[in-house]
Design a protein around this motif. Structure first.
Motif, short mmCIF file in Angstrom:
data_model
loop_
_atom_site.label_atom_id
_atom_site.label_comp_id
_atom_site.label_asym_id
_atom_site.label_seq_id
_atom_site.Cartn_x
_atom_site.Cartn_y
_atom_site.Cartn_z
N TYR A 70 0.81 -1.22 0.00
CA TYR A 70 0.00 0.00 0.00
C TYR A 70 0.84 1.27 0.00
CZ TYR A 70 -4.02 -2.96 0.60
OH TYR A 70 -4.99 -3.90 0.38
N PHE A 71 2.13 1.12 0.21
CA PHE A 71 3.00 2.29 0.18
C PHE A 71 3.54 2.56 -1.23
CE2 PHE A 71 2.52 1.82 4.60
CZ PHE A 71 2.90 3.01 5.21
N ALA A 72 3.40 1.59 -2.13
CA ALA A 72 3.74 1.76 -3.54
C ALA A 72 2.87 0.80 -4.36
CB ALA A 72 5.22 1.50 -3.79
N TRP A 79 3.75 7.75 -11.33
CA TRP A 79 3.56 9.18 -11.06
C TRP A 79 2.62 9.38 -9.88
CZ3 TRP A 79 -0.79 12.62 -12.12
CH2 TRP A 79 -0.50 13.96 -11.83
N GLU A 80 1.52 8.63 -9.86
CA GLU A 80 0.58 8.74 -8.74
C GLU A 80 1.25 8.30 -7.44
OE1 GLU A 80 -3.99 7.37 -7.58
OE2 GLU A 80 -3.02 6.59 -9.38
N ASN A 81 2.04 7.25 -7.50
CA ASN A 81 2.75 6.78 -6.30
C ASN A 81 3.75 7.80 -5.78
OD1 ASN A 81 1.40 4.35 -6.02
ND2 ASN A 81 2.88 3.20 -7.23
N SER A 82 4.31 8.59 -6.69
CA SER A 82 5.28 9.61 -6.26
C SER A 82 4.62 10.71 -5.43
CB SER A 82 5.98 10.23 -7.48
OG SER A 82 5.11 11.11 -8.18
N LEU A 83 3.30 10.80 -5.49
CA LEU A 83 2.56 11.82 -4.75
C LEU A 83 1.99 11.30 -3.44
CD1 LEU A 83 0.54 13.25 -7.79
CD2 LEU A 83 2.73 14.07 -6.90
N ILE A 84 2.16 10.00 -3.19
CA ILE A 84 1.56 9.36 -2.02
C ILE A 84 2.31 9.72 -0.74
CG2 ILE A 84 1.33 7.11 -0.87
CD1 ILE A 84 0.28 5.96 -3.42
N TRP A 85 1.54 9.96 0.32
CA TRP A 85 2.09 10.17 1.66
C TRP A 85 1.43 9.14 2.57
CZ3 TRP A 85 -0.51 11.66 6.20
CH2 TRP A 85 0.31 11.96 7.31
N ILE A 86 2.19 8.18 3.06
CA ILE A 86 1.69 7.11 3.93
C ILE A 86 0.41 6.50 3.34
CG2 ILE A 86 1.19 6.41 6.30
CD1 ILE A 86 2.63 8.78 7.33
N ALA A 87 0.54 6.01 2.13
CA ALA A 87 -0.53 5.25 1.45
C ALA A 87 -1.76 6.07 1.10
CB ALA A 87 -0.92 4.03 2.27
N GLY A 88 -1.60 7.37 0.99
CA GLY A 88 -2.73 8.22 0.62
C GLY A 88 -2.28 9.64 0.37
N CYS A 89 -3.22 10.56 0.41
CA CYS A 89 -2.87 11.96 0.20
C CYS A 89 -2.50 12.62 1.52
CB CYS A 89 -4.03 12.71 -0.45
SG CYS A 89 -5.42 13.01 0.68
N ARG A 90 -1.73 13.68 1.43
CA ARG A 90 -1.47 14.50 2.61
C ARG A 90 -2.74 15.27 2.96
NH1 ARG A 90 3.64 15.77 4.35
NH2 ARG A 90 5.35 14.84 3.19
N HIS A 230 -8.60 13.71 -7.46
CA HIS A 230 -8.11 12.35 -7.22
C HIS A 230 -8.31 11.46 -8.44
CE1 HIS A 230 -8.63 8.12 -5.71
NE2 HIS A 230 -7.43 8.41 -5.27
N LEU A 231 -9.49 11.53 -9.04
CA LEU A 231 -9.77 10.71 -10.22
C LEU A 231 -8.89 11.10 -11.40
CD1 LEU A 231 -13.68 10.55 -9.98
CD2 LEU A 231 -12.05 8.70 -9.49
N CYS A 232 -8.66 12.40 -11.56
CA CYS A 232 -7.80 12.87 -12.65
C CYS A 232 -6.35 12.42 -12.47
CB CYS A 232 -7.86 14.40 -12.76
SG CYS A 232 -9.36 15.02 -13.56
N VAL A 233 -5.84 12.52 -11.24
CA VAL A 233 -4.47 12.09 -10.98
C VAL A 233 -4.30 10.63 -11.36
CG1 VAL A 233 -2.81 11.58 -9.13
CG2 VAL A 233 -3.90 13.83 -9.24
N HIS A 234 -5.28 9.80 -10.98
CA HIS A 234 -5.21 8.37 -11.30
C HIS A 234 -5.23 8.14 -12.81
CE1 HIS A 234 -5.55 4.09 -10.71
NE2 HIS A 234 -6.67 4.05 -11.42
N LYS A 235 -6.15 8.80 -13.50
CA LYS A 235 -6.27 8.60 -14.95
C LYS A 235 -5.10 9.21 -15.70
CE LYS A 235 -11.31 8.21 -14.90
NZ LYS A 235 -11.36 6.82 -15.39
N TRP A 236 -4.64 10.38 -15.28
CA TRP A 236 -3.49 11.00 -15.94
C TRP A 236 -2.25 10.11 -15.81
CZ3 TRP A 236 -4.41 16.39 -13.32
CH2 TRP A 236 -5.43 17.07 -14.01
N GLY A 237 -2.06 9.54 -14.63
CA GLY A 237 -0.92 8.66 -14.42
C GLY A 237 -0.98 7.44 -15.33
N ARG A 238 -2.16 6.85 -15.50
CA ARG A 238 -2.32 5.71 -16.39
C ARG A 238 -2.04 6.09 -17.84
NH1 ARG A 238 -1.55 0.89 -14.33
NH2 ARG A 238 -2.56 0.70 -12.33
N GLN A 239 -2.50 7.26 -18.22
CA GLN A 239 -2.27 7.71 -19.60
C GLN A 239 -0.79 7.94 -19.86
OE1 GLN A 239 -4.85 11.13 -20.02
NE2 GLN A 239 -6.69 9.90 -19.65
N ARG A 240 -0.08 8.46 -18.87
CA ARG A 240 1.37 8.65 -19.03
C ARG A 240 2.08 7.30 -19.12
NH1 ARG A 240 3.50 13.69 -17.76
NH2 ARG A 240 5.40 12.77 -16.88
N ASP A 241 1.61 6.31 -18.35
CA ASP A 241 2.17 4.97 -18.44
C ASP A 241 1.96 4.38 -19.83
OD1 ASP A 241 3.15 4.96 -15.91
OD2 ASP A 241 1.73 3.51 -15.09
#
Length: 253
Positions: A70-72, A79-90, A230-241
């Protein structure tokens, strides 16, 4: 993490994003059709909180099986994982979002504000009392974040300390897994689970306090923006992948 556990965790996250998409539709409809229906706005905000609590409860139960996943999480993009703080958002991001929304609303609707013909949303009626309360909550939240971040750093540094480092040094074969290693890693994992639970509690409590400060209309406006983000960050990260050939087009959607 066993393949079955991984699949269950991935499904948990997928169900959460699908729930957010349904909630977003209802929130947007309320803002568009009946923005003055205070009771409906309160009900929708409460519904979103309940869904978040349900997700956290289910995820934390799964995290006991393998907290490190859950930490990665591999169901999120790098990209989304690089923004994670303790398995979620700050939770402090909530305040950055409030201030960003306030500024953009005022700038884009300045004429209406001056005429007094547009009111109700975050950037339009944030009173001085609300701003003082938001600022105080932000300070408290950042202090708690720093406390948990220090805990996380200590847990990471524990890898180079007793007992894990000495166990590794004494192994006859690099990477060998035995009962002593397993126990040390399991003990470390339990501390990580506790940290996750405290971070989730901070996220949830902060969100509830933010919504208590905001009016029902402001609260729904905030929930729309945060859910979309949150939904955009997830989808943007997938699109970059996909662009870089790291994931199939239908994975993680």
């Amino acid at each position: 993490m066993a393949s079955g556990d991984r699949k269950e965790s991935k499904c948990c996250f997928k169900e959460w994003t699908e729930t957010q998409e349904r909630d977003l539709t209802e929130l947007l409809q309320a803002l568009t059709v009946e923005p003055e229906n205070i009771e409906q706005l309160k009900q929708l905000a409460g519904k979103c909180i309940t869904h978040f609590e349900d997700y956290i409860e289910k995820r934390n139960k799964l995290a006991h099986k393998d907290i490190s996943a859950y930490f990665a999480p591999d169901w999120c993009s790098p990209w989304e994982n690089s923004l994670i703080w303790i398995a979620g958002c700050r939770p402090s991001l909530f305040f950055r979002l409030i201030y960003a929304l306030s500024g953009s609303e005022v700038e884009s609707n300045l004429t209406e504000f001056l005429r007094g013909t547009k009111k109700g949303y975050l950037g339009e009626v944030m009173s001085s009392t609300q701003l003082v309360m938001v600022n105080a909550l932000q300070s408290k939240t950042i202090s708690e974040e720093e406390r948990l971040t220090t805990r996380l750093a200590a847990l990471q540094e524990d890898i180079a300390d007793q007992p894990i480092a000495m166990i590794a040094k004494g192994l006859s074969k690099v990477g060998e897994m035995n009962e002593e290693v397993q126990k040390a890693l399991d003990d470390h994992g339990q501390h990580m689970v506790k940290l996750l639970e405290e971070a989730d509690e901070l996220r949830m409590n902060t969100l509830k306090e933010v919504l208590n400060i905001l009016t029902p209309l402001q609260g729904v406006d905030f929930l729309v923006a945060s859910t979309k983000l949150h939904l955009c960050v997830h989808k943007w990260g997938r699109q970059r992948d996909q662009k870089h050939g790291r994931v199939e087009s239908d994975e993680g959607d």
